[in-house]
Design an enzyme around this catalytic site. Sequence first.
Site, PDB file in Angstrom:
ATOM      1  N   HIS A  90     -59.972  30.228  51.152  1.00 41.14           N
ATOM      2  CA  HIS A  90     -58.825  31.144  51.135  1.00 41.14           C
ATOM      3  C   HIS A  90     -57.825  30.740  50.064  1.00 41.14           C
ATOM      4  O   HIS A  90     -57.569  29.573  49.815  1.00 41.14           O
ATOM      5  CB  HIS A  90     -58.193  31.280  52.525  1.00 41.14           C
ATOM      6  CG  HIS A  90     -57.379  30.116  53.019  1.00 41.14           C
ATOM      7  ND1 HIS A  90     -56.043  29.964  52.739  1.00 41.14           N
ATOM      8  CD2 HIS A  90     -57.701  29.075  53.831  1.00 41.14           C
ATOM      9  CE1 HIS A  90     -55.566  28.902  53.354  1.00 41.14           C
ATOM     10  NE2 HIS A  90     -56.557  28.330  54.019  1.00 41.14           N
ATOM     11  N   ASP A 104     -53.505  23.526  50.379  1.00 39.56           N
ATOM     12  CA  ASP A 104     -54.057  24.311  51.488  1.00 39.56           C
ATOM     13  C   ASP A 104     -53.752  25.783  51.213  1.00 39.56           C
ATOM     14  O   ASP A 104     -52.635  26.237  51.437  1.00 39.56           O
ATOM     15  CB  ASP A 104     -53.422  23.866  52.796  1.00 39.56           C
ATOM     16  CG  ASP A 104     -53.939  24.611  54.012  1.00 39.56           C
ATOM     17  OD1 ASP A 104     -54.939  25.338  53.901  1.00 39.56           O
ATOM     18  OD2 ASP A 104     -53.323  24.463  55.082  1.00 39.56           O
ATOM     19  N   GLU A 161     -55.595  34.024  55.381  1.00 37.46           N
ATOM     20  CA  GLU A 161     -56.140  33.075  56.357  1.00 37.46           C
ATOM     21  C   GLU A 161     -55.041  32.453  57.206  1.00 37.46           C
ATOM     22  O   GLU A 161     -55.240  32.217  58.405  1.00 37.46           O
ATOM     23  CB  GLU A 161     -56.930  31.973  55.634  1.00 37.46           C
ATOM     24  CG  GLU A 161     -57.737  31.061  56.554  1.00 37.46           C
ATOM     25  CD  GLU A 161     -56.989  29.834  57.052  1.00 37.46           C
ATOM     26  OE1 GLU A 161     -57.542  29.105  57.885  1.00 37.46           O
ATOM     27  OE2 GLU A 161     -55.822  29.606  56.625  1.00 37.46           O
ATOM     28  N   GLU A 162     -53.887  32.211  56.608  1.00 35.72           N
ATOM     29  CA  GLU A 162     -52.816  31.540  57.336  1.00 35.72           C
ATOM     30  C   GLU A 162     -52.167  32.431  58.397  1.00 35.72           C
ATOM     31  O   GLU A 162     -51.399  31.940  59.233  1.00 35.72           O
ATOM     32  CB  GLU A 162     -51.732  31.049  56.360  1.00 35.72           C
ATOM     33  CG  GLU A 162     -52.200  30.013  55.348  1.00 35.72           C
ATOM     34  CD  GLU A 162     -52.476  28.648  55.968  1.00 35.72           C
ATOM     35  OE1 GLU A 162     -52.181  28.467  57.174  1.00 35.72           O
ATOM     36  OE2 GLU A 162     -52.974  27.758  55.256  1.00 35.72           O
ATOM     37  N   ASP A 181     -62.299  24.419  53.178  1.00 36.40           N
ATOM     38  CA  ASP A 181     -60.877  24.353  53.503  1.00 36.40           C
ATOM     39  C   ASP A 181     -60.446  22.893  53.387  1.00 36.40           C
ATOM     40  O   ASP A 181     -61.202  22.056  52.881  1.00 36.40           O
ATOM     41  CB  ASP A 181     -60.632  24.920  54.908  1.00 36.40           C
ATOM     42  CG  ASP A 181     -59.259  25.570  55.053  1.00 36.40           C
ATOM     43  OD1 ASP A 181     -58.254  24.933  54.680  1.00 36.40           O
ATOM     44  OD2 ASP A 181     -59.188  26.716  55.549  1.00 36.40           O
ATOM     45  N   HIS A 187     -49.331  21.304  54.868  1.00 40.88           N
ATOM     46  CA  HIS A 187     -48.230  22.249  55.061  1.00 40.88           C
ATOM     47  C   HIS A 187     -46.890  21.616  54.676  1.00 40.88           C
ATOM     48  O   HIS A 187     -45.897  21.740  55.389  1.00 40.88           O
ATOM     49  CB  HIS A 187     -48.198  22.767  56.491  1.00 40.88           C
ATOM     50  CG  HIS A 187     -49.241  23.810  56.757  1.00 40.88           C
ATOM     51  ND1 HIS A 187     -49.134  24.730  57.773  1.00 40.88           N
ATOM     52  CD2 HIS A 187     -50.395  24.104  56.113  1.00 40.88           C
ATOM     53  CE1 HIS A 187     -50.185  25.541  57.755  1.00 40.88           C
ATOM     54  NE2 HIS A 187     -50.978  25.160  56.752  1.00 40.88           N
TER      55      HIS A 187
END
Length: 354
Positions: A64, A176, A208-209, A231, A318
Amino acid sequence: METTQLSFLKRLLATPGPSGDEDRAARVWRSEARTFADQVYSDVLGNSFAVLEGSGPRILLAGHIDEIGIMISHIDDQGFLFFSPIGGWDPQVLVGQRVRLLGRHGEVIGVIGKKPIHLLQADERQQATKIEQMWIDIGVSSKSEASELVQVGDVGVIDAPVYELPGGRIVSRSIDNRIGAFTVLEALRSLSQNRPNACIAAVATTQEEITFGGATTAAFSFDPQVAIVVDVTFATDHPNADQRQWNTVKLGGGPVLSRGSANSGRVFRRLVDLAERESIPYSVQISPRHTGTDADAIHHVRSGIASAVISIPNRYMHSPNEMIALSDVEHAIRLITAFAHSVSSVNEFIPSDE
């Protein structure tokens, strides 16, 4: 990693693309894909596809391209901006950060503010700051000035550049999962130089998130028999990591193979066998309920897709400074390439009585 590959990766990481607004990063990805893929195209959800044509089984490589971000929810009379998260933020990470807002006429730099510690009451100092207690200051003095630059609904990302660190490591926001989108495209580049019989698509999926929407539609439209999702996962080689729960996962220790839930046991075992045969370092993490990746959406599309997750160990997920080792990316590319060459039949991952 070659200089041209690293340059592409840095462009990809630097380009903002929060979930739902991935267009800018996706254009960078498709531009690179056009240098070697047979077909490059996008769909209505913003997924980007790069395809190597072949007559054999259909293999989907998914990473992603979206990242977590913020969305403006209100502009007050003094021109301060209030916002909501896109994806899963730890609010403490946001305090004092600079942000890049994708405004009406271009990017706008702002600063996330909160009440300074000097003005906090004693009990307030013991409390974690909530997002609704923060605001963005873009240096204007009124709502009308702010509205010339940004609007409610505009999005943004943390303003954090890419840095190379010793030991072949890099830090950046958006690792990410911009690194997953990079890895699947570089695997496709490798396969373009020594083509297998399979028809292979690398796809930079969107959302995706927040929804897994991109993965769902990409898998449905390409209709593969096998899918590899790339990922990031939590590295556990830092203080306070719980290796009893997450196993030992080190930066530089190779890709991480996920076992359980959306992962096909047959694909998992094939990846383990190939890693050992090719002397590719790897580790294993379990996902007994769900993977938290696009594989959760992909594996049950249509009549089912034999899926697996290959992850890049990531510290400080994150945050504005996610950290990976480039050697793990290179090993993941080698493993995916070997896997694509190993698949010869559309039925070999279907359970049988033999």
